[in-house]
Motif scaffolding. Structure first.
Motif, PDB file in Angstrom:
ATOM      1  N   ARG A 223     -10.996   1.951  15.299  1.00  0.00           N
ATOM      2  CA  ARG A 223     -10.492   0.751  15.966  1.00  0.00           C
ATOM      3  C   ARG A 223      -9.500   1.064  17.081  1.00  0.00           C
ATOM      4  O   ARG A 223      -9.627   0.548  18.200  1.00  0.00           O
ATOM      5  N   GLN A 253     -10.183  -7.199  20.707  1.00  0.00           N
ATOM      6  CA  GLN A 253     -10.349  -7.097  19.258  1.00  0.00           C
ATOM      7  C   GLN A 253     -11.604  -6.299  18.948  1.00  0.00           C
ATOM      8  O   GLN A 253     -12.700  -6.674  19.368  1.00  0.00           O
ATOM      9  N   GLU A 255     -13.695  -4.285  15.675  1.00  0.00           N
ATOM     10  CA  GLU A 255     -13.825  -4.104  14.227  1.00  0.00           C
ATOM     11  C   GLU A 255     -14.508  -2.772  13.943  1.00  0.00           C
ATOM     12  O   GLU A 255     -15.632  -2.538  14.378  1.00  0.00           O
ATOM     13  N   LEU A 300     -17.964 -10.556   8.559  1.00  0.00           N
ATOM     14  CA  LEU A 300     -16.817 -11.402   8.886  1.00  0.00           C
ATOM     15  C   LEU A 300     -17.010 -12.821   8.366  1.00  0.00           C
ATOM     16  O   LEU A 300     -16.052 -13.464   7.906  1.00  0.00           O
ATOM     17  N   ARG A 305     -13.759 -15.287   7.955  1.00  0.00           N
ATOM     18  CA  ARG A 305     -13.073 -15.147   9.254  1.00  0.00           C
ATOM     19  C   ARG A 305     -13.208 -16.408  10.097  1.00  0.00           C
ATOM     20  O   ARG A 305     -12.318 -16.721  10.908  1.00  0.00           O
TER      21      ARG A 305
END
Length: 335
Positions: A223, A253, A255, A300, A305
């Motif tokens: 990441r 962002q 993952e 997710l 999420r």
């Protein structure tokens, strides 16, 4: 904005469609999922690199190049599409391929490797998996210059500040389609590797003052490394076009949990995702990029999420030819 945003070749007629994945959304019981079909972009077998190449090849032609040189893995979608663009423009193309990290290089391999030969690559050089692809490209370029030719080097994935302009344009296209369908997207989920697609999308949404959040699902790095790579390319892309928006670090962002053992190495989650999308929506993903990206989206969703009211857009970046090199992952087991 600087005029470079408008200086491109055009390899696709009109925008790629956005389709609602109603059956997949129902099976997962999560947000409203749609898919942006960039696997249907122009050039041979489609894929996200086509958008980048519209700008990169325009730059090459502007500089008077007669040969494109690029690099990637032995099943590289980017190499396939760079070669296809060269064919379209009457240019020659040379490829530097890195051997697989696991297993041996097969000079008779199918998939994209077959297409390299079918499309007529002028030269293919295979180097070790840990070899220096940039140095190998520079060596090819030096040989061409000595022969009086004009090479143009394109980095892995077409991911530099020029290539990323293709996904700035895509972000604008998404915003227009969202307006036309009265469906603003809360999140856009994409595979992230060389970083140009994610950086370009973020820059494009910032330029439009959109609230859409971009989530990258890593296909190789950890990441921290991937976010640093995308942030650096985002800054260069913004500078290239004169984007004045404030860029906060948390806008990137990535993952890392769905990479598995490494780049192009299959995971059980990827196999499940490819099968699930094929059997609910009749859409083919690939085992290297979109399969792992969809596995990330599914993961997710299962973790909570997103809310059930969120609208999530999955970017299909192409790569289906790689499916036909990994049939053992999807065929019934014998015995």
């Amino acid at each position: 904005m600087k005029p470079i945003r408008y200086e491109r070749r055009k390899y696709t007629q009109g925008p790629t469609p956005i389709e609602r994945l109603e059956r997949l959304s129902q099976v997962l019981g999560g947000p409203h999922i749609s898919i942006k079909r960039d696997d249907l972009l122009g050039l041979t077998a489609g894929g996200n690199k086509t958008r980048k190449l519209e700008y990169l090849v325009a730059d090459a032609i502007r500089q008077g190049a007669d040969t494109l040189i690029t690099c990637g893995a032995v099943q590289s979608n980017h190499c396939r599409l760079t070669l296809a663009a060269a064919v379209r423009e009457g240019l020659r193309c040379q490829l530097v391929l890195s051997a697989p990290e696991t297993g041996d290089y097969n000079p008779q391999a199918g998939g994209n490797h077959l297409l390299f030969h079918l499309l007529g690559a002028e030269q293919i050089e295979v180097i070790p998996a840990d070899g220096d692809m940039l140095a190998a490209m520079e060596k090819l370029a030096d040989s061409l210059r000595e022969a009086g030719r004009k090479p143009y080097l394109i980095p892995v994935g077409g991911s530099n500040e020029i290539g990323s302009l293709g996904y700035m344009a895509c972000a604008e296209e998404i915003e227009q389609q969202a307006w036309e369908s009265c469906t603003p997207f809360d999140y856009v989920v994409t595979a992230t590797g060389s970083g140009g697609t994610q950086a370009g999308l973020i820059a494009g949404f910032l330029a439009r003052q959109s609230s859409a959040k971009v989530i990258g699902i890593n296909v190789s790095r950890d990441r921290a490394s991937q976010e640093a790579k995308v942030q650096e390319l985002l800054a260069r892309t913004a500078a290239e076009v004169g984007l004045q928006a404030t860029i906060h670090a948390d806008v990137v962002q990535c993952e890392e949990r769905f990479v598995g053992p490494g780049y192009a190495i299959p995971t059980e989650e990827m196999v499940e995702a490819v099968q699930l999308v094929a059997r609910t929506e009749g859409i083919l993903l690939d085992p290297v990029y979109t399969g792992k990206a969809m596995a990330g989206l599914i993961g997710l969703i299962r973790e909570g999420r997103f809310s059930q009211d969120d609208h999530v857009l999955f970017l299909h970046t192409g790569g289906a030819p790689a499916l036909y090199t990994a049939s053992e992952l999807f065929l019934p087991k014998q015995g």
